[in-house]
Design a protein around this motif. Structure first.
Motif, PDB file in Angstrom:
ATOM      1  N   PRO A 134       0.753  -1.162   0.005  1.00  9.59           N
ATOM      2  CA  PRO A 134       0.159  -0.056  -0.176  1.00  9.59           C
ATOM      3  C   PRO A 134       0.938   1.267   0.049  1.00  9.59           C
ATOM      4  CG  PRO A 134      -0.208  -1.097   2.098  1.00  9.59           C
ATOM      5  CD  PRO A 134       0.618  -2.136   1.121  1.00  9.59           C
ATOM      6  N   THR A 135       0.299   2.221  -0.779  1.00 12.70           N
ATOM      7  CA  THR A 135       1.168   3.581  -0.889  1.00 12.70           C
ATOM      8  C   THR A 135       0.831   4.215   0.571  1.00 12.70           C
ATOM      9  OG1 THR A 135       1.040   5.584  -2.020  1.00 12.70           O
ATOM     10  CG2 THR A 135      -0.897   4.243  -1.922  1.00 12.70           C
ATOM     11  N   ASP A 136      -0.215   3.956   1.293  1.00 14.05           N
ATOM     12  CA  ASP A 136      -0.211   4.433   2.467  1.00 14.05           C
ATOM     13  C   ASP A 136       0.674   3.872   3.541  1.00 14.05           C
ATOM     14  OD1 ASP A 136      -2.389   6.222   1.274  1.00 14.05           O
ATOM     15  OD2 ASP A 136      -4.253   4.770   2.190  1.00 14.05           O
ATOM     16  N   MET A 137       1.419   2.855   3.206  1.00 17.99           N
ATOM     17  CA  MET A 137       2.481   2.413   4.038  1.00 17.99           C
ATOM     18  C   MET A 137       3.918   2.698   3.815  1.00 17.99           C
ATOM     19  SD  MET A 137       1.383   1.008   7.037  1.00 17.99           S
ATOM     20  CE  MET A 137       3.252   0.413   7.516  1.00 17.99           C
ATOM     21  N   GLN A 138       3.819   3.569   2.578  1.00 11.86           N
ATOM     22  CA  GLN A 138       5.240   3.586   1.963  1.00 11.86           C
ATOM     23  C   GLN A 138       6.100   4.552   2.917  1.00 11.86           C
ATOM     24  OE1 GLN A 138       7.421   6.706   0.822  1.00 11.86           O
ATOM     25  NE2 GLN A 138       5.928   7.025  -0.804  1.00 11.86           N
ATOM     26  N   ALA A 139       5.597   5.869   3.576  1.00 14.47           N
ATOM     27  CA  ALA A 139       6.438   6.703   4.251  1.00 14.47           C
ATOM     28  C   ALA A 139       6.866   5.835   5.414  1.00 14.47           C
ATOM     29  CB  ALA A 139       5.656   7.879   4.768  1.00 14.47           C
ATOM     30  N   GLN A 140       5.906   5.056   6.176  1.00 13.34           N
ATOM     31  CA  GLN A 140       6.330   4.368   7.393  1.00 13.34           C
ATOM     32  C   GLN A 140       7.498   3.417   7.045  1.00 13.34           C
ATOM     33  OE1 GLN A 140       3.392   4.934   6.183  1.00 13.34           O
ATOM     34  NE2 GLN A 140       1.848   4.600   7.498  1.00 13.34           N
ATOM     35  N   ILE A 141       7.489   2.716   5.938  1.00 11.32           N
ATOM     36  CA  ILE A 141       8.483   1.460   5.754  1.00 11.32           C
ATOM     37  C   ILE A 141       9.695   2.512   5.430  1.00 11.32           C
ATOM     38  CG2 ILE A 141       8.254   1.148   3.189  1.00 11.32           C
ATOM     39  CD1 ILE A 141       8.180  -1.754   5.642  1.00 11.32           C
ATOM     40  N   MET A 142       9.623   3.582   4.823  1.00 16.96           N
ATOM     41  CA  MET A 142      10.806   4.404   4.569  1.00 16.96           C
ATOM     42  C   MET A 142      11.429   4.709   5.842  1.00 16.96           C
ATOM     43  SD  MET A 142      11.578   7.582   2.313  1.00 16.96           S
ATOM     44  CE  MET A 142      10.698   7.000   0.876  1.00 16.96           C
ATOM     45  N   ALA A 143      10.595   5.120   6.889  1.00 18.04           N
ATOM     46  CA  ALA A 143      11.500   5.404   8.186  1.00 18.04           C
ATOM     47  C   ALA A 143      11.998   4.227   8.640  1.00 18.04           C
ATOM     48  CB  ALA A 143      10.210   5.939   9.403  1.00 18.04           C
ATOM     49  N   MET A 144      11.447   3.012   8.522  1.00 19.48           N
ATOM     50  CA  MET A 144      12.072   1.886   8.975  1.00 19.48           C
ATOM     51  C   MET A 144      13.514   1.332   8.052  1.00 19.48           C
ATOM     52  SD  MET A 144      10.391  -1.932   9.485  1.00 19.48           S
ATOM     53  CE  MET A 144      11.250  -3.422   9.634  1.00 19.48           C
ATOM     54  N   MET A 145      13.340   1.698   6.926  1.00 23.98           N
ATOM     55  CA  MET A 145      14.500   1.298   6.036  1.00 23.98           C
ATOM     56  C   MET A 145      15.590   2.312   6.308  1.00 23.98           C
ATOM     57  SD  MET A 145      14.423  -1.333   4.728  1.00 23.98           S
ATOM     58  CE  MET A 145      12.891  -1.926   5.823  1.00 23.98           C
TER      59      MET A 145
END
Ligand code: EPU
Length: 421
Positions: free
Chosen positions: A306-317
């Motif tokens: 989901p695009t709505d989880m893209q920013a959150q996974i980026m913080a993790m990465m």
């Protein structure tokens, strides 16, 4: 304006309850426009977007009763005083456009301020309008408003060039009482679309195929529709945000009422990154471990990531152990959080629709500005693992889509508070 302060470095441990899904409630609220009678929606989260939609429905002439702490919302649309969604509301919430389909279907005319571009992309509504035209409506655009009129909508075969969630929902709402059969091809598969179709069927509609790329709607007469009592599905994006938070903080969190089946793409990526994700009887347990393995992610319509989880996974990465390429294919401008993450020490380069994230050993707390809803969540996640204090301002974005996130994180052990600026 309120701010959120986070002192990073706490491991999240415990249990958290997922609230009802914002993006499922809004179309259900729009569906209440199709009938004269009290629709009852339960498991409704306390969110700004829902308040905005209530204001819009009241403006249209609906009666609304709400037991906010209990999450119960009752809506009755006996008459419509003014079938228009004004600019002031549409500019704060684009989902206001969802009233277009039901209003024209039941009241023969609808006027909605045309949403402009927003922080994540241009987001046109051309496909909503294309579908309504195919159903026999006239569409005119004047003074920033789109007016749609039809004495009686007719069933039509509609093909979406691009997968659109609210476009699919709007046309499904419009087609419920149309003359004849409507088919929506290359329709959105999102769980929120399925939730709407199931609700409409409870109301007396005849919809098949929701959750596949071809949805068929056999028109029924208005007299066949009745109000329904529905429970909103849990919010997969809120659940996913807590999954990422648990993973990043090396936490151990049981996420209750987690819609696990609709989070497969995220689960696969979290597991690749070294996170343990296990389904238990009363929820999903997420156990984080370091080092976080860097993984590549590409956003796609459901069931893709989901695009709505893209920013959150980026913080993790950003705190991963290597290189991660995150490609955004749904919206053209959804990297506003990158600049803020870089202020915390993240090493991210944007290359067209991809962000190249080189994991760093640690982030450092900084004053940050939230730019949109999911960007806000990513800054909070980054703050949870950063050294020192992170101060996130403009959190009205956050309040649009996360019910009391700071209370939920605090209960898991985060050092987080909301302060009045
Ligand atoms: N698009 C068009 N023409 C249209 C409609 C869409 O070109 O007529 C394009 C958009 O510009 C975008 C793509 O199609 O590039 C997908 O957009 P979509 O229509 O699916 O988005 P949406 O329906 O406006 C919903 C959610 C968003 C979520 C997207 C994608 C609601 C109320 N909103 O928006 O949620 O990001 O689907 O999954 O359901 C959020 O909750 O933070 C949020 C932005």
């Amino acid at each position: 304006m309120d701010k959120i302060l986070i002192e990073g470095g706490r491991r999240l441990v415990g249990e958290v309850q997922v609230s009802g899904a914002k993006n499922a409630v809004l179309p259900l609220m729009a569906a209440s426009l199709l009938v004269d009678g009290w629709m009852t929606i339960t498991n409704v989260p306390q969110l700004k977007d829902i308040d905005t939609f209530k204001i819009l429905l009241r403006h249209l002439g609906c009666e609304i009763e709400a037991d906010i702490p209990a999450g119960i919302l009752k809506i009755r649309a006996s008459e419509v005083k003014d079938a228009a969604a004004p600019y002031e509301l549409v500019k704060t919430m684009r989902a206001s456009v969802l009233v277009l389909g039901p209003l024209v279907a039941r009241f023969k005319k609808a006027r909605v301020s045309l949403p402009g571009g927003c922080a994540i992309g241009a987001r046109p509504i051309n496909l909503h309008l294309m579908g309504l035209k195919k159903m026999g409506a006239s569409v005119t655009i004047e003074h920033g408003y789109v007016t749609v009129e039809a004495k009686k909508l007719k069933g039509a075969k509609i093909y979406f060039d691009t997968n659109t969630v609210t476009g699919t929902e709007n046309l499904m709402l419009a087609a419920v009482c149309a003359d004849g059969v409507t088919t929506l091809e290359n329709a959105a598969l999102e769980p929120e679309v399925v939730c709407l179709a199931e609700t409409l069927n409870k109301m007396g509609a005849r919809i098949t195929g929701a959750g596949t790329d071809t949805i068929t709607i056999e028109g029924v007469s208005e007299a066949e529709l009745k109000p329904a009592f529905v429970r909103v599905i849990p919010d997969r994006i809120e659940a996913g945000t807590f999954m990422a938070a648990a993973a990043m903080t090396k936490g151990n969190v049981l996420i209750k009422d987690c819609p696990f089946r609709s989070l497969e793409a995220l689960t696969v990526k979290l597991r690749e990154a070294g996170t343990e994700v296990a389904e238990e009887e009363d929820g999903v347990r997420v156990t984080g471990d370091y080092p976080i393995r860097s993984v590549d992610v590409k956003t796609l319509p459901y069931p893709g990531f989901p695009t709505d989880m893209q920013a959150q996974i980026m913080a993790m990465m950003a705190v991963g152990n290597g290189l991660s390429v995150i490609t955004e294919t749904v919206f053209e401008n959804r990297f506003m959080h990158v600049g803020e993450l870089k202020r915390m020490g993240a090493d991210i380069t944007i290359d067209g629709r991809s962000a190249v994230v080189r994991g760093v050993r640690g982030l450092s707390g900084a004053p940050l500005m939230a730019t949109d809803l999911r960007a806000s969540a990513s800054l909070i996640l980054a703050g949870l693992v950063a050294q020192g204090v992170t101060e996130v301002s403009r959190i009205y974005h956050l309040d649009r889509g996360y019910q009391k996130i700071e209370d939920k994180l605090k209960a898991l052990g985060a050092e987080i508070q909301r302060v009045k600026a």
